[in-house]
Structures are given as structure tokens and as C-alpha cells.
Design a protein around this motif. Sequence first.
Motif, PDB file in Angstrom:
ATOM      1  N   THR A  52       0.864  -1.253  -0.065  1.00  0.00           N
ATOM      2  CA  THR A  52       0.004  -0.033   0.131  1.00  0.00           C
ATOM      3  C   THR A  52       0.899   1.349  -0.016  1.00  0.00           C
ATOM      4  O   THR A  52       0.537   2.197  -0.807  1.00  0.00           O
ATOM      5  CB  THR A  52      -0.985  -0.021   1.288  1.00  0.00           C
ATOM      6  N   HIS A 154      -3.539  -8.166  11.214  1.00  0.00           N
ATOM      7  CA  HIS A 154      -2.104  -7.904  11.420  1.00  0.00           C
ATOM      8  C   HIS A 154      -1.581  -6.485  11.249  1.00  0.00           C
ATOM      9  O   HIS A 154      -2.067  -6.076  10.206  1.00  0.00           O
ATOM     10  CB  HIS A 154      -1.103  -8.968  11.048  1.00  0.00           C
ATOM     11  N   ALA A 156       2.273  -4.365  10.959  1.00  0.00           N
ATOM     12  CA  ALA A 156       3.755  -4.622  11.103  1.00  0.00           C
ATOM     13  C   ALA A 156       3.824  -6.094  10.800  1.00  0.00           C
ATOM     14  O   ALA A 156       3.389  -6.573  10.026  1.00  0.00           O
ATOM     15  CB  ALA A 156       4.496  -4.108  12.316  1.00  0.00           C
ATOM     16  N   LYS A 207      -9.733  -4.379   1.926  1.00  0.00           N
ATOM     17  CA  LYS A 207      -9.438  -4.108   3.405  1.00  0.00           C
ATOM     18  C   LYS A 207     -10.662  -3.572   4.325  1.00  0.00           C
ATOM     19  O   LYS A 207     -10.715  -3.121   5.374  1.00  0.00           O
ATOM     20  CB  LYS A 207      -8.386  -3.066   3.606  1.00  0.00           C
TER      21      LYS A 207
HETATM   22  C1  6PG Z   1       4.437  -6.100   5.709  1.00  0.00           C
HETATM   23  C2  6PG Z   1       3.724  -5.128   6.448  1.00  0.00           C
HETATM   24  C3  6PG Z   1       2.497  -5.404   6.782  1.00  0.00           C
HETATM   25  C4  6PG Z   1       1.686  -4.664   5.832  1.00  0.00           C
HETATM   26  C5  6PG Z   1       0.330  -5.274   5.511  1.00  0.00           C
HETATM   27  C6  6PG Z   1      -0.548  -4.661   4.685  1.00  0.00           C
HETATM   28  O1  6PG Z   1       5.853  -6.307   5.815  1.00  0.00           O
HETATM   29  O2  6PG Z   1       4.049  -6.845   4.941  1.00  0.00           O
HETATM   30  O3  6PG Z   1       4.557  -4.483   7.456  1.00  0.00           O
HETATM   31  O4  6PG Z   1       2.124  -5.150   8.014  1.00  0.00           O
HETATM   32  O5  6PG Z   1       1.558  -3.331   6.247  1.00  0.00           O
HETATM   33  O6  6PG Z   1       0.401  -6.600   5.694  1.00  0.00           O
HETATM   34  O7  6PG Z   1       0.192  -4.881   3.398  1.00  0.00           O
HETATM   35  P1  6PG Z   1      -0.394  -4.487   1.859  1.00  0.00           P
HETATM   36  O8  6PG Z   1      -0.091  -2.856   1.964  1.00  0.00           O
HETATM   37  O9  6PG Z   1       0.519  -5.088   0.818  1.00  0.00           O
HETATM   38  O10 6PG Z   1      -1.982  -5.008   1.872  1.00  0.00           O
END
Ligand code: 6PG
Length: 249
Positions: A52, A154, A156, A207
Amino acid sequence: MSPRNDRMNPELHIAGRLPELYADVATRVQKVIHTAIGRDGRCSVVLAGGGTPLGLYRLLGAEPYRSTIPWGKVHLFFGDERMVPPQDPDSNYGMVARELLAHLSIPAGNIHRIAGESDPRTAARSYEHDLKVWCGSDSPRFDLVLLGVGEDGHTASLFPGTAVLGESKRLVAEVFEPRSGKWRVSLTLPLLNNAREIWFLVAGIGKADVVRTVLHAGDPDPRIPATCIRPGNGPVSWFLDREAASRLG
Ligand code: 6PG
């Protein structure tokens, strides 16, 4: 039910489409950086991984932000890292290096990456030590933490059901992610929640359900780790595109 105070009443910023979301966040990042430098002479920003924030990093690495943000006084950290070398396509550092750092004039000493090529425990302990030295404190306070959220709640690398969610002393910890069977290193809740500002950046219809779940949660729930992000210094801010906000009602 504990009374909801402003710390638990998040600030919502809902943009139309993704480019507007990135533009809004980039402008605000610039403001936070200038304020922090005016106050402390430097600024510490924790970058989110995943996909993202990629567009945000691209924007910050281009004009006008490339030239108007005093990057020499900005220190960049990582909220988590996959335990892979920087050149691995899964590396959060590698993504930031390609999309942001490659376009900036920023001292190498300002980039504080987690050593994904090391073993998880060594990388976690070393990062925690470096953080404490850099901040000159055993409880570092970042100026800004950027986070994403997964569909399972989740954030991080704090995954549902992982022991790291109960960590109350360590600032950085190794995390075994059961679904992928892979190791990661993540900042822990005590460190994240000590930040001056914490912003979630979330986009896409996929999301919408988790955004609704997290924002409607009354109390922190380790089954939905993003609900455990409760900074002691103010509310959490959510930056959402229209799709991610579409189930908020
Ligand atoms: C990682 C991130 C994780 C991520 C979420 C959302 O290393 O993947 O820290 O917490 O922010 O999984 O991921 P997207 O932005 O790809 O949906």
C-alpha cells in the motif's frame, strides 16, 4: 467497557481514490517532518512495509517533496522486515530503496534498516540496540509511525496469536509467521505505542471489512493486532481510500 477517550477515538481521513490518498498523506508527512525538525533538529519516521505505501514513497521521492523536505535531517526506520536479503523481492527495505531512497539525497547514516540477511534474533537484538543508541534512550519515541493492516488484522509483523503481542519489555522482536512459515522482525507494541503519531495507510475493497472491525473494536484484542495500536500520546490516524472506508457506514 472502559470509557472511550480520544486515544481510542481514531482520526479518520477518507480520500476518494488512491492518488488523492497519497497526496494527502505526503503533504502531512512533510508537515510532521518540518515540525519535528523545528522542535528537535531532526525527525524520525518509521516506514510501513507491504504494497500500500509504495505509491506514497514514490511521491515522496519525486518533486516537490524530493527537494522541499530536508532529508538530511530525516531518519528513516522500518516497522518490520521479512528475513530476506535487501535484493530479495520480498524485502521491505528493498522496496523502499527502489521507490524512495534511490531518488533522494539522504545520508546513508539516516537509513536504519533491519538486517534481513541475518538470523532473526540477532537482527532484532541488533536493531533494538541501534535504536536505543540513536535515540539516547531506553524508550525511543518516534515522531511518526506509518503502518498498514492485513486482512487478518495484523500490522507490522504483529500477527494474530503470536507471542510478540504480549511482549512488554523488548522493543524489537523476531516473529515466526505461522501461515507463511517464515521469520520476520518487528517493532513491538511498547515501542510502536510510544510514538508521537501513528498513521494507518489502508486502501482497497479487500481491507473494508478489517477496517470496520478494527475501528469498531472497543478494547485491544490480540486476535486483531491492529486494535492493540493505542499510542499513549494521542489518537491513531487512519488514512483510507473510498473503498477501504466503504463499510464504515
Ligand atoms: C509487511 C507489512 C505488513 C503490511 C500489511 C498490509 O511487511 O507486509 O509490514 O504489516 O503493512 O500486510 O500489506 P499491503 O499494504 O500489501 O496490503
